[in-house]
Write a protein that holds these residues in place. Structure first.
Motif, PDB file in Angstrom:
ATOM      1  N   ASN A   1       0.630  11.248  -3.570  1.00 22.26           N
ATOM      2  CA  ASN A   1      -0.220  12.441  -3.559  1.00 22.26           C
ATOM      3  C   ASN A   1      -1.342  12.340  -2.532  1.00 22.26           C
ATOM      4  OD1 ASN A   1       1.281  13.392  -5.854  1.00 22.26           O
ATOM      5  ND2 ASN A   1       0.003  12.072  -7.154  1.00 22.26           N
ATOM      6  N   GLY A   2      -1.080  11.573  -1.464  1.00 25.62           N
ATOM      7  CA  GLY A   2      -2.049  11.478  -0.376  1.00 25.62           C
ATOM      8  C   GLY A   2      -3.173  10.505  -0.593  1.00 25.62           C
ATOM      9  N   LYS A   3      -3.185   9.799  -1.710  1.00 27.10           N
ATOM     10  CA  LYS A   3      -4.248   8.845  -2.001  1.00 27.10           C
ATOM     11  C   LYS A   3      -3.728   7.413  -1.907  1.00 27.10           C
ATOM     12  CE  LYS A   3      -6.698  11.999  -5.118  1.00 27.10           C
ATOM     13  NZ  LYS A   3      -7.240  12.174  -6.503  1.00 27.10           N
ATOM     14  N   ALA A   4      -4.503   6.545  -1.264  1.00 25.84           N
ATOM     15  CA  ALA A   4      -4.085   5.154  -1.100  1.00 25.84           C
ATOM     16  C   ALA A   4      -4.083   4.439  -2.442  1.00 25.84           C
ATOM     17  CB  ALA A   4      -5.006   4.432  -0.128  1.00 25.84           C
ATOM     18  N   MET A   5      -3.035   3.631  -2.649  1.00 28.15           N
ATOM     19  CA  MET A   5      -2.900   2.864  -3.889  1.00 28.15           C
ATOM     20  C   MET A   5      -2.296   1.515  -3.538  1.00 28.15           C
ATOM     21  SD  MET A   5      -0.531   3.789  -7.195  1.00 28.15           S
ATOM     22  CE  MET A   5      -0.376   2.652  -8.583  1.00 28.15           C
TER      23      MET A   5
ATOM     24  N   THR B   1       0.838  -1.192   0.000  1.00 27.26           N
ATOM     25  CA  THR B   1       0.000   0.000   0.000  1.00 27.26           C
ATOM     26  C   THR B   1       0.875   1.245   0.000  1.00 27.26           C
ATOM     27  OG1 THR B   1      -1.740  -1.155   1.222  1.00 27.26           O
ATOM     28  CG2 THR B   1      -1.823   1.258   1.196  1.00 27.26           C
TER      29      THR B   1
ATOM     30  N   HIS C   1       0.893   5.728  -0.830  1.00 26.33           N
ATOM     31  CA  HIS C   1       0.036   6.914  -0.754  1.00 26.33           C
ATOM     32  C   HIS C   1       0.599   8.029  -1.625  1.00 26.33           C
ATOM     33  CE1 HIS C   1      -1.258   4.701   2.875  1.00 26.33           C
ATOM     34  NE2 HIS C   1      -2.427   5.289   2.657  1.00 26.33           N
TER      35      HIS C   1
ATOM     36  N   ALA D   1       1.689   7.683 -11.095  1.00 27.95           N
ATOM     37  CA  ALA D   1       0.908   8.486 -10.157  1.00 27.95           C
ATOM     38  C   ALA D   1       1.746   9.603  -9.542  1.00 27.95           C
ATOM     39  CB  ALA D   1       0.324   7.591  -9.059  1.00 27.95           C
TER      40      ALA D   1
END
Length: 638
Positions: free
Chosen positions: A423-427, A419, A421, A448
């Motif tokens: 740009n602050g988004k979970a991926m 996991t 993150h 990303a």
């Protein structure tokens, strides 16, 4: 002769420029050694030719062939010297010439002489003008001052019996094959570290996790822990032994406090240092000794020079104390192919690769099992030292893993869900099954982050593998399906020059040694913890460490277990690995035992895809250690 030294300096300079921010360009020439350092003596290593390499190779095959009357009749160093080394008459003749020139001579190996004397006397004897250089900025590999030849003349000593002179250049250029994660590639689960025990997630693995995954545990249950065996580590940086003992204790291993000894070669590499690569030596000891907790360990540590590397191997092999040897340092094979050991008589490039060949041949004849990390730049070994876009990408392999008489250790990525993150988004990045290690599976993360693979730091990171352009294919690989030759058009080009300059070329269609031979988990994303005392920040437990530098010592530890199980040395492991492949037993079990090897059919190392059977991304695959032990007993131990 002058041309040979010019090539020699180009090679070393390229290595320095590519790997240390142009060390050569930022160094001050302090002048001749005898002027800049009047008290300094020079010591070089002379390599002589073996008496009969072909006969030695034939005996090696007999010693590893179960049907031969010489099967496992390994030689002692004295027996090797008597049968295959330069004759006593040759050694005496060379020694007399050098002593007459005012030099001292000591035999340090079957085919190696150590020669020392006043700087001016050594330079005159070998026809080289050697200067002292002071690095103006940061030290490379912990070294701020070094010597290097600047021009050549005519040797004053007859060196017609000498194959190579090693040691007139002390620039550090070998790299440890250890990878640590940059912060932007750090998975969320890997950001914490503390007390580590068994049952850990990938990225936090210890040897206990490795033992469960690759089925070593049944050997422990049989009381096999490496008792009566000795592991040797050849390295170019010192370490803090207390780190290893703390690691072993923390994961519940009871070890002999006197199991570990250190042998300093050529004065040793100096105090532990982050810049010198002490974390490499630390993990080598922790991993090998953790897998075989009852084995003794000898660390042969030398300065990071070609001479130090050769002399460390010579000591480990000539002493013949270590049953298995591991090395996790190396460089692109072309660097060693060039005149790093220039023939002082005719100026031809008698290279270090030949010195390694002769040393490793002796080790194999003595039954010593050797492992080398295959590198961490995937199929493009040189591009770790010479990165894109300044340099072109070149399919290339690492030395000394390219040698015939050593087992090249590759790397995989084990199943995991990572996991991130960006740009602050979970991926999430899912790895459903074990695959060849190549960070192209992180391309989506890089996208990303708005970076291409080079800028992202993922290219060409992966398990080293490919085809040697300079070491011929060994006999045990002749008949193996999947073997490849070197591809055409592989040139290292410096694109910063106008016009771009071709620095090196790899021969096309060369039937070379294919690497790696075998693999295990080595991806930092699914890697290991290291207990380490930094020279800058003190002690800590580091997570998400990886690289083929883990796999080589792990295999050495596994071999210590196999040696105990077999009741003696198993010798060059490649004979068994490719023998199992040839007989159809590699991927099939027998009786209640499963297959000794498992094919890796997913992933790639940026240049070569994993597939069934042998491939240049993972070799023959990964071991099931308990089943491999059973297969060795059944098919190779009568």
């Amino acid at each position: 002769m002058a041309k040979a030294f010019t090539i020699k300096m180009l090679v070393a300079a390229l290595a320095a420029v590519a790997s240390s921010s142009a060390m050569a360009a930022t160094a001050q020439d302090l002048g001749k050694v005898e002027q800049a350092a009047p008290a300094q003596k020079l010591t070089v290593t002379l390599a002589l030719n073996l008496r009969d390499r072909d006969a030695a190779t034939r005996y090696l095959q007999e010693a590893h062939s179960p049907a031969s009357p010489n099967y496992h009749k390994f030689l002692t160093p004295a027996e090797f010297r008597a049968r295959f080394a330069p004759s006593d008459a040759t050694v005496a003749r060379v020694s007399a010439r050098l002593q007459a020139a005012g030099l001292s001579v000591k035999r340090i190996g079957s085919a190696l002489l150590q020669v020392s004397g006043p700087a001016a006397t050594v330079q005159k004897a070998f026809g080289a003008e050697v200067h002292v250089f002071q690095n103006k900025t940061t030290a490379q590999a912990g070294v701020s001052r070094y010597i290097a030849p600047v021009r050549a003349g005519t040797p004053s000593v007859d060196l017609s019996d000498v194959q190579a002179v090693i040691g007139l250049d002390s620039r550090p250029h070998f790299r440890p094959h250890l990878r640590q994660l940059p912060s932007h590639l750090q998975p969320a689960a890997g950001k914490t570290s503390g007390t580590v025990t068994g049952g850990n997630a990938p990225g936090q693995w210890t040897v206990t996790d490795l033992a469960r995954y690759y089925n070593i545990t049944p050997l422990y249950n049989q009381g096999i822990h490496g008792k009566g065996t000795t592991i040797g580590i050849v390295t170019l940086a010192s370490f803090t032994p207390a780190d290893a003992f703390q690691y072993w204790s923390q994961i519940g291993l009871n070890t002999d406090p006197n199991r570990l000894s250190v042998v300093n070669i050529d004065g040793g590499p100096g105090a532990p240092s982050d810049d010198a690569g002490s974390d490499e030596t630390t993990l080598d000891v922790e991993q090998s000794g953790g897998i075989a907790p009852d084995a003794k360990i000898i660390v042969y540590q030398a300065p990071n020079t070609t001479q130090g590397f050769v002399d460390a191997f010579a000591q480990a092999i000539e002493s013949n104390t270590a049953d298995t040897l591991s090395v996790s340092w190396g460089e692109w094979e072309w660097f060693d192919q060039q005149a790093q050991a220039a023939n002082p008589v005719n100026g031809q490039t008698t290279n270090v690769l030949q010195a390694y060949h002769d040393l490793f041949l002796q080790a194999a004849l003595q039954g010593q099992t050797m492992f080398a990390a295959a590198g961490d730049a995937g199929a493009y070994d040189v591009n770790r030292a010479a990165p894109l876009p300044q340099y072109s990408k070149v399919l290339s392999v690492d030395s000394p893993a390219n040698q015939q008489f050593i087992t090249a250790a590759g790397a995989t990525t084990v199943p995991s869900t990572l996991t991130f993150h960006p740009n602050g988004k979970a991926m999430q990045v899912k790895i459903p099954r074990e695959r060849a290690w190549g960070w192209d599976y992180l391309n989506g993360l890089c996208q990303a982050l708005g970076k291409d693979p080079v800028a992202c730091g993922t290219f060409p990171v992966g398990g080293g593998g490919g085809v040697s352009g300079f070491i011929s294919r060994p006999f045990y690989q002749y008949w193996v399906p999947g073997m490849q030759s070197t591809p055409a058009g592989q040139q290292l080009v410096d694109n910063s020059q106008n016009p771009p300059q071709v620095i090196a070329s790899v021969p096309a269609n060369f039937k070379g040694r294919n690497v790696p031979d075998i693999s295990m988990n080595g991806d930092p994303e699914t890697g290991y913890v290291v207990y380490y005392t930094s020279s800058k920040t003190g002690f800590s437990i580091l997570s998400n460490n990886g690289g083929t530098s883990f796999v080589a010592p792990q295999l050495a530890g596994i071999t210590a277990l196999l040696n105990q199980s077999m009741g003696g040395r198993i010798g060059l492991l490649n004979f068994s690995l490719y023998g199992l492949l040839a007989t159809g037993h590699a991927y099939h079990g027998h009786g209640h035992h499963g297959a000794p090897l498992r094919e890796i059919t997913a992933g790639d190392n940026w240049g070569y895809n994993a597939h069934r059977g042998y491939n240049q991304a993972t070799g023959v695959g990964v071991p099931d250690v308990a089943n491999l032990d059973a297969a060795l007993h059944r098919y190779f131990w009568f």
